[in-house]
Design a protein around this motif. Structure first.
Motif, PDB file in Angstrom:
ATOM      1  N   PHE A  57       0.832  -1.206   0.000  1.00 13.43           N
ATOM      2  CA  PHE A  57       0.000   0.000   0.000  1.00 13.43           C
ATOM      3  C   PHE A  57       0.865   1.255   0.000  1.00 13.43           C
ATOM      4  N   ASP A  58       1.960   1.251   0.773  1.00 16.43           N
ATOM      5  CA  ASP A  58       2.852   2.411   0.786  1.00 16.43           C
ATOM      6  C   ASP A  58       3.457   2.658  -0.588  1.00 16.43           C
ATOM      7  N   ARG A  59       3.885   1.590  -1.277  1.00 18.55           N
ATOM      8  CA  ARG A  59       4.555   1.741  -2.571  1.00 18.55           C
ATOM      9  C   ARG A  59       3.595   2.193  -3.659  1.00 18.55           C
ATOM     10  N   VAL A  60       2.408   1.584  -3.684  1.00 22.31           N
ATOM     11  CA  VAL A  60       1.440   1.929  -4.731  1.00 22.31           C
ATOM     12  C   VAL A  60       0.651   3.177  -4.364  1.00 22.31           C
ATOM     13  N   GLY A  61       0.275   3.283  -3.095  1.00 21.75           N
ATOM     14  CA  GLY A  61      -0.588   4.381  -2.664  1.00 21.75           C
ATOM     15  C   GLY A  61       0.028   5.747  -2.852  1.00 21.75           C
ATOM     16  N   ILE A  62       1.345   5.877  -2.612  1.00 19.22           N
ATOM     17  CA  ILE A  62       1.953   7.199  -2.744  1.00 19.22           C
ATOM     18  C   ILE A  62       1.941   7.658  -4.200  1.00 19.22           C
ATOM     19  N   SER A  63       2.079   6.721  -5.140  1.00 19.17           N
ATOM     20  CA  SER A  63       1.965   7.089  -6.557  1.00 19.17           C
ATOM     21  C   SER A  63       0.535   7.491  -6.902  1.00 19.17           C
TER      22      SER A  63
END
Length: 253
Positions: A57-63
């Motif tokens: 979630f951190d990797r995809v969500g920030i994008s």
């Protein structure tokens, strides 16, 4: 005497008043990116991650904090501008001292203010309610998200210049937004794309927006690469706004 600044501020104020009166559009502007981020959180919540590594979630969500405002602002701006044209409002405005650039700059400023609220709410929910983590400052994420939304506004205004109906304005979305979404590095790192697709991704502004967000995700401070990417996104937005003014038709027919 009517000055360009007066025309610009009057246009900005008129669009903001129209937005305030349209509660459904305001709700879509503010809530849609946040609700989609919440959905993404629940999709990835139970996915395992390596100890000490960012969650999925951190990797995809920030994008997505940059991509979602870009998509929503593109769609709403293109439709709103086309509605001005089909209703005859644009043609009446162009008989006044208001220039094309004043008109588009007023639209850009009004929707950019709305985009700032949109991005702020999305970042607030993502970091403080959904527990998103990034190595860098949340304020840098907010800055990039706002600039991405402004880019969506500028491209939406440009797309509306080539549409004759609201439906045609919507049809530009898969043409302009789709390739950028697929090639921005969210689905596959850009360095792993076939060379010809990587070359295409290098000339798409959303690629640099996602790269800037990934820089904030990995590093504690603002990097030179991040500022370079933000500068490229800003140049794309200014060029799109200028082209939109140059191609804006004075007549609806």
């Amino acid at each position: 005497m009517t000055t360009p600044l007066t025309c610009y501020t009057a246009t900005t104020g008129r669009i903001l008043r129209q937005l305030r009166a349209d509660r459904r559009t305001v709700a879509m502007l503010v809530l849609v990116p946040t609700l989609l981020l919440a959905l993404l959180y629940f999709v990835y919540r139970d996915m395992p991650s390596m100890p000490g590594m960012p969650t999925l979630f951190d990797r995809v969500g920030i994008s997505m904090l940059g991509i979602l405002p870009f998509i929503v602002m593109f769609l709403i701006t293109a439709i709103a501008m086309q509605r001005e044209r089909t209703s005859g409002t644009l043609e009446r405005l162009m008989t006044t001292p208001l220039s094309k650039l004043d008109l588009l700059a007023g639209y850009g400023s009004a929707f950019s203010l709305a985009a700032t609220v949109q991005a702020a709410v999305a970042c607030l929910v993502a970091f403080w309610l959904l527990g998103m983590h990034a190595a860098g400052s949340v304020w840098l994420v907010l800055l990039i998200a706002v600039l991405d939304a402004v880019l969506g506004v500028a491209l939406g205004l440009l797309a509306s210049a080539f549409a004759r109906t609201e439906f045609q304005a919507v049809q530009f979305m898969p043409l302009i937004v789709g390739p950028q979404f697929f090639l921005c590095g969210l689905l596959v790192p850009r360095g792993q794309l076939p060379r010809w697709l990587e070359v295409i991704s290098d000339v798409l502004p959303l690629s640099y927006a996602v790269d800037a967000l990934q820089q904030v995700s990995r590093y504690t401070g603002a990097t030179a690469v991040m500022w370079r990417d933000l500068g490229i996104v800003a140049v794309f937005a200014l060029v799109a706004l200028t082209l939109g003014a140059a191609t804006l038709r004075r007549r609806t027919a």
